[in-house]
Design a protein around this motif. Sequence first.
Motif, PDB file in Angstrom:
ATOM      1  N   ASN A  61      41.563  48.813  34.700  1.00 54.06           N
ATOM      2  CA  ASN A  61      40.159  48.892  35.105  1.00 54.06           C
ATOM      3  C   ASN A  61      39.254  48.231  34.064  1.00 54.06           C
ATOM      4  N   TYR A  62      39.551  48.437  32.806  1.00 58.06           N
ATOM      5  CA  TYR A  62      38.776  47.803  31.747  1.00 58.06           C
ATOM      6  C   TYR A  62      38.979  46.283  31.754  1.00 58.06           C
ATOM      7  N   LEU A  63      40.239  45.857  31.825  1.00 61.49           N
ATOM      8  CA  LEU A  63      40.537  44.422  31.752  1.00 61.49           C
ATOM      9  C   LEU A  63      40.038  43.652  32.973  1.00 61.49           C
ATOM     10  N   LYS A  64      39.941  44.338  34.126  1.00 59.87           N
ATOM     11  CA  LYS A  64      39.414  43.674  35.331  1.00 59.87           C
ATOM     12  C   LYS A  64      37.957  43.273  35.163  1.00 59.87           C
ATOM     13  N   GLU A  65      37.268  43.903  34.241  1.00 62.04           N
ATOM     14  CA  GLU A  65      35.860  43.603  34.000  1.00 62.04           C
ATOM     15  C   GLU A  65      35.664  42.448  33.020  1.00 62.04           C
ATOM     16  N   THR A  66      36.744  41.976  32.417  1.00 62.37           N
ATOM     17  CA  THR A  66      36.624  40.881  31.453  1.00 62.37           C
ATOM     18  C   THR A  66      36.907  39.550  32.132  1.00 62.37           C
ATOM     19  N   VAL A  67      36.259  38.530  31.670  1.00 59.36           N
ATOM     20  CA  VAL A  67      36.445  37.188  32.229  1.00 59.36           C
ATOM     21  C   VAL A  67      37.861  36.686  31.944  1.00 59.36           C
ATOM     22  N   THR A  68      38.351  36.963  30.751  1.00 58.63           N
ATOM     23  CA  THR A  68      39.641  36.445  30.311  1.00 58.63           C
ATOM     24  C   THR A  68      40.811  37.001  31.116  1.00 58.63           C
ATOM     25  N   PHE A  69      40.793  38.294  31.408  1.00 57.68           N
ATOM     26  CA  PHE A  69      41.959  38.942  32.011  1.00 57.68           C
ATOM     27  C   PHE A  69      41.808  39.276  33.496  1.00 57.68           C
ATOM     28  N   LYS A  70      40.639  39.059  34.062  1.00 60.68           N
ATOM     29  CA  LYS A  70      40.382  39.464  35.442  1.00 60.68           C
ATOM     30  C   LYS A  70      41.423  38.919  36.425  1.00 60.68           C
ATOM     31  N   LYS A  71      41.673  37.610  36.384  1.00 63.14           N
ATOM     32  CA  LYS A  71      42.620  36.988  37.317  1.00 63.14           C
ATOM     33  C   LYS A  71      44.047  37.484  37.088  1.00 63.14           C
ATOM     34  N   ILE A  72      44.433  37.620  35.837  1.00 63.33           N
ATOM     35  CA  ILE A  72      45.793  38.079  35.511  1.00 63.33           C
ATOM     36  C   ILE A  72      46.025  39.491  36.034  1.00 63.33           C
ATOM     37  N   ILE A  73      45.060  40.369  35.822  1.00 62.99           N
ATOM     38  CA  ILE A  73      45.202  41.759  36.260  1.00 62.99           C
ATOM     39  C   ILE A  73      45.256  41.837  37.781  1.00 62.99           C
ATOM     40  N   HIS A  74      44.391  41.112  38.449  1.00 63.31           N
ATOM     41  CA  HIS A  74      44.421  41.108  39.916  1.00 63.31           C
ATOM     42  C   HIS A  74      45.761  40.583  40.433  1.00 63.31           C
ATOM     43  N   LYS A  75      46.287  39.556  39.786  1.00 62.28           N
ATOM     44  CA  LYS A  75      47.584  39.002  40.190  1.00 62.28           C
ATOM     45  C   LYS A  75      48.706  40.026  39.960  1.00 62.28           C
ATOM     46  N   LEU A  76      48.692  40.702  38.821  1.00 57.31           N
ATOM     47  CA  LEU A  76      49.700  41.730  38.522  1.00 57.31           C
ATOM     48  C   LEU A  76      49.648  42.875  39.530  1.00 57.31           C
ATOM     49  N   ILE A  77      48.449  43.337  39.827  1.00 63.70           N
ATOM     50  CA  ILE A  77      48.280  44.429  40.797  1.00 63.70           C
ATOM     51  C   ILE A  77      48.758  43.977  42.167  1.00 63.70           C
ATOM     52  N   HIS A  78      48.344  42.786  42.572  1.00 66.51           N
ATOM     53  CA  HIS A  78      48.735  42.265  43.892  1.00 66.51           C
ATOM     54  C   HIS A  78      50.252  42.123  43.997  1.00 66.51           C
ATOM     55  N   ARG A  79      50.865  41.560  42.946  1.00 63.51           N
ATOM     56  CA  ARG A  79      52.314  41.357  42.947  1.00 63.51           C
ATOM     57  C   ARG A  79      53.054  42.699  42.993  1.00 63.51           C
ATOM     58  N   SER A  80      52.571  43.673  42.234  1.00 66.27           N
ATOM     59  CA  SER A  80      53.217  44.990  42.206  1.00 66.27           C
ATOM     60  C   SER A  80      53.077  45.701  43.543  1.00 66.27           C
ATOM     61  N   LEU A  81      51.888  45.654  44.111  1.00 60.86           N
ATOM     62  CA  LEU A  81      51.681  46.323  45.392  1.00 60.86           C
ATOM     63  C   LEU A  81      52.455  45.641  46.517  1.00 60.86           C
ATOM     64  N   ASN A  82      52.703  44.337  46.402  1.00 62.62           N
ATOM     65  CA  ASN A  82      53.537  43.648  47.394  1.00 62.62           C
ATOM     66  C   ASN A  82      54.973  44.149  47.362  1.00 62.62           C
ATOM     67  N   LYS A  83      55.430  44.609  46.203  1.00 64.58           N
ATOM     68  CA  LYS A  83      56.784  45.132  46.066  1.00 64.58           C
ATOM     69  C   LYS A  83      56.867  46.620  46.402  1.00 64.58           C
ATOM     70  N   SER A  84      55.752  47.234  46.727  1.00 62.15           N
ATOM     71  CA  SER A  84      55.719  48.694  46.857  1.00 62.15           C
ATOM     72  C   SER A  84      55.946  49.203  48.275  1.00 62.15           C
ATOM     73  N   GLY A  85      56.354  48.335  49.186  1.00 64.02           N
ATOM     74  CA  GLY A  85      56.509  48.743  50.591  1.00 64.02           C
ATOM     75  C   GLY A  85      57.383  49.962  50.793  1.00 64.02           C
ATOM     76  N   ASN A  86      58.578  49.957  50.211  1.00 64.08           N
ATOM     77  CA  ASN A  86      59.475  51.107  50.384  1.00 64.08           C
ATOM     78  C   ASN A  86      58.963  52.347  49.679  1.00 64.08           C
ATOM     79  N   VAL A  87      58.236  52.157  48.577  1.00 65.16           N
ATOM     80  CA  VAL A  87      57.665  53.315  47.881  1.00 65.16           C
ATOM     81  C   VAL A  87      56.565  53.929  48.750  1.00 65.16           C
ATOM     82  N   LYS A  88      55.747  53.076  49.357  1.00 66.00           N
ATOM     83  CA  LYS A  88      54.716  53.582  50.274  1.00 66.00           C
ATOM     84  C   LYS A  88      55.359  54.288  51.465  1.00 66.00           C
TER      85      LYS A  88
END
Length: 153
Positions: A61-88
């Motif tokens: 949540n903190y890093l999403k607010e920074t210019v430097t890490f915003k894209k990386i964090i969104h990509k990490l979250i998106h990639r992780s949630l894409n793998k979470s189908g069976n967990v969901k």
Amino acid sequence: MLILNEFKVLLTAALPIVEVKGAIPVGIALGMSPIHATILAFLGSILPVPIILFTIRPIFNYLKETVTFKKIIHKLIHRSLNKSGNVKKYGYWGLFIFVAIPLPGTGVWTGSLIASLLDLRFKYAFPTIVIGNLVASIFIMTLSFGAVSIFGG
């Protein structure tokens, strides 16, 4: 020298992506018995789990607010949630299977991240991840020991 090698295995197992999949073969290559290498790798790989489960969301949540890490964090979250189908779909059983099957992109780091992002309760997520990691560790030990036996390492 043995203590140094044990730390090598513990620290290797604590690394993302590598985890027990890489640490057990490293331990065996360093001359440890497969069981010794597996125990150390298992312990090393579960060290980051509580830290990830408790801290990753506030950090993200903190890093999403920074210019430097915003894209990386969104990509990490998106990639992780894409793998979470069976967990969901299957909840803690899905998390167990996700961690227990030692494939690239699965394991305690991604499993812990998914559990945190899906708001799974720590008191259930942590033991589920630990047991799944134990199954993965035994599987990797069996494969590694077989490879050592076959190739005479």
